[in-house]
Scaffold this motif. Structure first.
Motif, PDB file in Angstrom:
ATOM      1  N   ALA A 279      -9.686  -6.071  -8.691  1.00 57.73           N
ATOM      2  CA  ALA A 279      -9.633  -4.673  -8.276  1.00 57.73           C
ATOM      3  C   ALA A 279      -9.792  -4.650  -6.767  1.00 57.73           C
ATOM      4  CB  ALA A 279     -10.736  -3.862  -8.946  1.00 57.73           C
ATOM      5  N   THR A 280      -9.060  -3.768  -6.119  1.00 60.47           N
ATOM      6  CA  THR A 280      -9.207  -3.610  -4.676  1.00 60.47           C
ATOM      7  C   THR A 280      -9.756  -2.219  -4.363  1.00 60.47           C
ATOM      8  OG1 THR A 280      -6.887  -2.901  -4.470  1.00 60.47           O
ATOM      9  CG2 THR A 280      -7.371  -5.246  -4.114  1.00 60.47           C
ATOM     10  N   SER A 281     -10.435  -2.139  -3.243  1.00 62.15           N
ATOM     11  CA  SER A 281     -11.039  -0.874  -2.829  1.00 62.15           C
ATOM     12  C   SER A 281     -11.119  -0.844  -1.315  1.00 62.15           C
ATOM     13  CB  SER A 281     -12.436  -0.724  -3.426  1.00 62.15           C
ATOM     14  OG  SER A 281     -13.279  -1.750  -2.939  1.00 62.15           O
ATOM     15  N   GLN A 282     -11.455   0.314  -0.783  1.00 66.55           N
ATOM     16  CA  GLN A 282     -11.603   0.479   0.652  1.00 66.55           C
ATOM     17  C   GLN A 282     -12.949   1.108   0.960  1.00 66.55           C
ATOM     18  OE1 GLN A 282      -9.181   3.370   3.205  1.00 66.55           O
ATOM     19  NE2 GLN A 282      -8.294   1.383   3.736  1.00 66.55           N
ATOM     20  N   ILE A 283     -13.592   0.584   2.011  1.00 70.32           N
ATOM     21  CA  ILE A 283     -14.826   1.148   2.525  1.00 70.32           C
ATOM     22  C   ILE A 283     -14.526   1.774   3.879  1.00 70.32           C
ATOM     23  CG2 ILE A 283     -17.182   0.674   3.280  1.00 70.32           C
ATOM     24  CD1 ILE A 283     -16.938   0.238   0.350  1.00 70.32           C
ATOM     25  N   ALA A 284     -14.774   3.079   4.020  1.00 66.67           N
ATOM     26  CA  ALA A 284     -14.558   3.782   5.288  1.00 66.67           C
ATOM     27  C   ALA A 284     -15.733   3.519   6.232  1.00 66.67           C
ATOM     28  CB  ALA A 284     -14.408   5.275   5.033  1.00 66.67           C
ATOM     29  N   PRO A 285     -15.576   3.811   7.539  1.00 63.25           N
ATOM     30  CA  PRO A 285     -16.677   3.583   8.488  1.00 63.25           C
ATOM     31  C   PRO A 285     -17.958   4.334   8.152  1.00 63.25           C
ATOM     32  CG  PRO A 285     -14.618   3.897   9.666  1.00 63.25           C
ATOM     33  CD  PRO A 285     -14.333   4.205   8.224  1.00 63.25           C
TER      34      PRO A 285
ATOM     35  N   HIS B  98      -2.523  -2.695   3.143  1.00 60.08           N
ATOM     36  CA  HIS B  98      -3.257  -1.449   3.372  1.00 60.08           C
ATOM     37  C   HIS B  98      -3.480  -0.617   2.112  1.00 60.08           C
ATOM     38  CE1 HIS B  98      -3.312  -1.597   7.801  1.00 60.08           C
ATOM     39  NE2 HIS B  98      -2.183  -2.247   7.671  1.00 60.08           N
ATOM     40  N   ASP B  99      -2.509  -0.574   1.204  1.00 64.74           N
ATOM     41  CA  ASP B  99      -2.646   0.268   0.020  1.00 64.74           C
ATOM     42  C   ASP B  99      -3.393  -0.416  -1.114  1.00 64.74           C
ATOM     43  OD1 ASP B  99      -0.781  -1.584  -0.766  1.00 64.74           O
ATOM     44  OD2 ASP B  99       0.818  -0.137  -1.183  1.00 64.74           O
ATOM     45  N   GLY B 100      -3.913  -1.623  -0.857  1.00 62.38           N
ATOM     46  CA  GLY B 100      -4.681  -2.336  -1.865  1.00 62.38           C
ATOM     47  C   GLY B 100      -3.883  -3.289  -2.713  1.00 62.38           C
ATOM     48  N   HIS B 101      -2.561  -3.369  -2.513  1.00 61.85           N
ATOM     49  CA  HIS B 101      -1.745  -4.332  -3.250  1.00 61.85           C
ATOM     50  C   HIS B 101      -2.082  -5.763  -2.807  1.00 61.85           C
ATOM     51  CE1 HIS B 101       0.921  -0.943  -4.440  1.00 61.85           C
ATOM     52  NE2 HIS B 101       1.168  -1.725  -5.472  1.00 61.85           N
ATOM     53  N   PHE B 102      -2.102  -6.670  -3.775  1.00 62.35           N
ATOM     54  CA  PHE B 102      -2.284  -8.092  -3.482  1.00 62.35           C
ATOM     55  C   PHE B 102      -0.932  -8.778  -3.432  1.00 62.35           C
ATOM     56  CE2 PHE B 102      -2.596 -12.496  -4.835  1.00 62.35           C
ATOM     57  CZ  PHE B 102      -3.534 -12.987  -3.947  1.00 62.35           C
ATOM     58  N   VAL B 103      -0.706  -9.566  -2.386  1.00 61.78           N
ATOM     59  CA  VAL B 103       0.547 -10.303  -2.212  1.00 61.78           C
ATOM     60  C   VAL B 103       0.219 -11.791  -2.176  1.00 61.78           C
ATOM     61  CG1 VAL B 103       2.541 -10.692  -0.730  1.00 61.78           C
ATOM     62  CG2 VAL B 103       1.546  -8.396  -0.906  1.00 61.78           C
ATOM     63  N   ALA B 104       0.793 -12.572  -3.091  1.00 61.63           N
ATOM     64  CA  ALA B 104       0.603 -14.026  -3.086  1.00 61.63           C
ATOM     65  C   ALA B 104       1.406 -14.649  -1.949  1.00 61.63           C
ATOM     66  CB  ALA B 104       1.032 -14.614  -4.421  1.00 61.63           C
ATOM     67  N   LEU B 105       0.854 -15.673  -1.309  1.00 60.24           N
ATOM     68  CA  LEU B 105       1.549 -16.376  -0.235  1.00 60.24           C
ATOM     69  C   LEU B 105       1.918 -17.795  -0.670  1.00 60.24           C
ATOM     70  CD1 LEU B 105      -0.582 -15.119   2.812  1.00 60.24           C
ATOM     71  CD2 LEU B 105       1.692 -14.348   2.109  1.00 60.24           C
ATOM     72  N   GLU B 106       0.956 -18.702  -0.725  1.00 60.86           N
ATOM     73  CA  GLU B 106       1.216 -20.075  -1.156  1.00 60.86           C
ATOM     74  C   GLU B 106       0.391 -20.370  -2.407  1.00 60.86           C
ATOM     75  OE1 GLU B 106       3.161 -22.567   0.169  1.00 60.86           O
ATOM     76  OE2 GLU B 106       3.976 -21.320   1.773  1.00 60.86           O
ATOM     77  N   SER B 107       0.954 -21.124  -3.339  1.00 57.81           N
ATOM     78  CA  SER B 107       0.236 -21.492  -4.552  1.00 57.81           C
ATOM     79  C   SER B 107       0.269 -23.000  -4.746  1.00 57.81           C
ATOM     80  CB  SER B 107       0.857 -20.806  -5.778  1.00 57.81           C
ATOM     81  OG  SER B 107       2.211 -21.171  -5.915  1.00 57.81           O
ATOM     82  N   ASN B 108      -0.607 -23.495  -5.633  1.00 56.55           N
ATOM     83  CA  ASN B 108      -0.670 -24.913  -5.991  1.00 56.55           C
ATOM     84  C   ASN B 108      -0.846 -25.816  -4.780  1.00 56.55           C
ATOM     85  OD1 ASN B 108      -0.398 -24.578  -8.832  1.00 56.55           O
ATOM     86  ND2 ASN B 108       1.788 -24.167  -8.526  1.00 56.55           N
TER      87      ASN B 108
END
Length: 262
Positions: free
Chosen positions: A16-22, A65-75
């Motif tokens: 789960a992703t979330s954001q904490i404001a200042p 920024h919108d909380g989506h997770f993007v995979a970069l490199e695996s294995n």
């Protein structure tokens, strides 16, 4: 400065992703799934490094920024059984507590991992945290040592000393350090110089039983695993602690990574 958080449950890969404001306000963003069994998830500025101690498999990813997770490199295949993985910008310091073996590596902006150096330090450090290019090593009896990681990944020792025993968590905020004991809620703050010299700043008290602490710039996020309670605070440059907000999320997350400045 706002920041994003990634919560991870090892048994089923739930994230789960979330954001904490200042001001400490918490906003839930998105949920999803990753591989199961990650033992370490560490922030590399805006990226994340995943490591599984049992077999050394690693991966990199990014929370946008919108909380989506993007995979970069695996294995990515590394040595197994590192007990500590500590980030320094986009560099990593690996440590095996039972033997004192160390290694350093670098993750570039595309998520590609490069091995840098191998070496060794003393065994049995409980906590390792980074302040800039400097590392603080802490043992539960209060012994500390400091060192520096150069740009090529080489390690050099700086200083040794003693702090109070029994700290269970140490996190960093700029050059300031925050110390916490989960059994009684005692806290302390200090500063680490570029020469590896530690100076104490302030002491205080918060709730006991927090299981996770994650820095987000000058803000600090607390999480209690059994019931999902979270709280946010701020540490100023004098080490003074102030409460911000409180909320609830799902319980039983194993790992939490904080990404400041998104």
């Amino acid at each position: 400065m706002s920041g994003n958080l990634l919560f991870y449950r090892a048994t089923n890969g739930h994230i789960a992703t979330s954001q904490i404001a200042p001001d400490g306000k918490f906003t839930a963003l998105l949920e999803g799934r990753l591989e199961t069994g990650w033992t370490h998830i560490v922030p590399l500025e805006q990226d994340l490094f995943f490591y599984r101690s049992g077999d050394g498999v690693s991966a990199t990813g990014r929370v946008i920024h919108d909380g989506h997770f993007v995979a970069l490199e695996s294995n990515i295949l590394l040595d197994a059984h590192w007990t500590h993985v500590t980030p320094l910008g986009h560099d990593l310091f690996f440590y095996r507590a039972g033997s004192g073996e160390t290694a350093t590596g670098h993750v570039d902006s595309q998520g590609t991992f490069t091995v840098l150096q191998k070496g060794s330090v003393n065994k049995d450090w409980n906590i390792i945290d980074a302040v800039g290019r400097e590392l603080l090593f802490y043992r539960s009896d209060g012994l500390i040592a400091t060192g520096r990681i150069e740009g090529d990944g080489s390690f050099s020792g700086l200083a040794t000393g003693n702090l109070s025993p029994g700290w269970t968590h140490i996190t960093t905020h700029g050059r300031e350090l925050f110390f916490y004991r989960t059994d009684n809620g005692v806290i302390a703050t200090g500063r680490l110089s570029v020469n590896g010299i530690f100076t104490g700043l302030a002491t205080g008290q918060v709730k006991p039983d927090w299981t996770h602490l994650n820095p987000l710039g000058r803000e600090l996020q607390f999480y209690r695993r059994r019931d999902g309670l979270i709280a946010t605070t701020r540490i100023d440059t004098n080490g003074i602690f102030s409460n911000l907000g409180q909320a609830n999320v799902d319980p039983q997350f194993d790992l939490i990574a904080g990404l400041a400045g998104l």
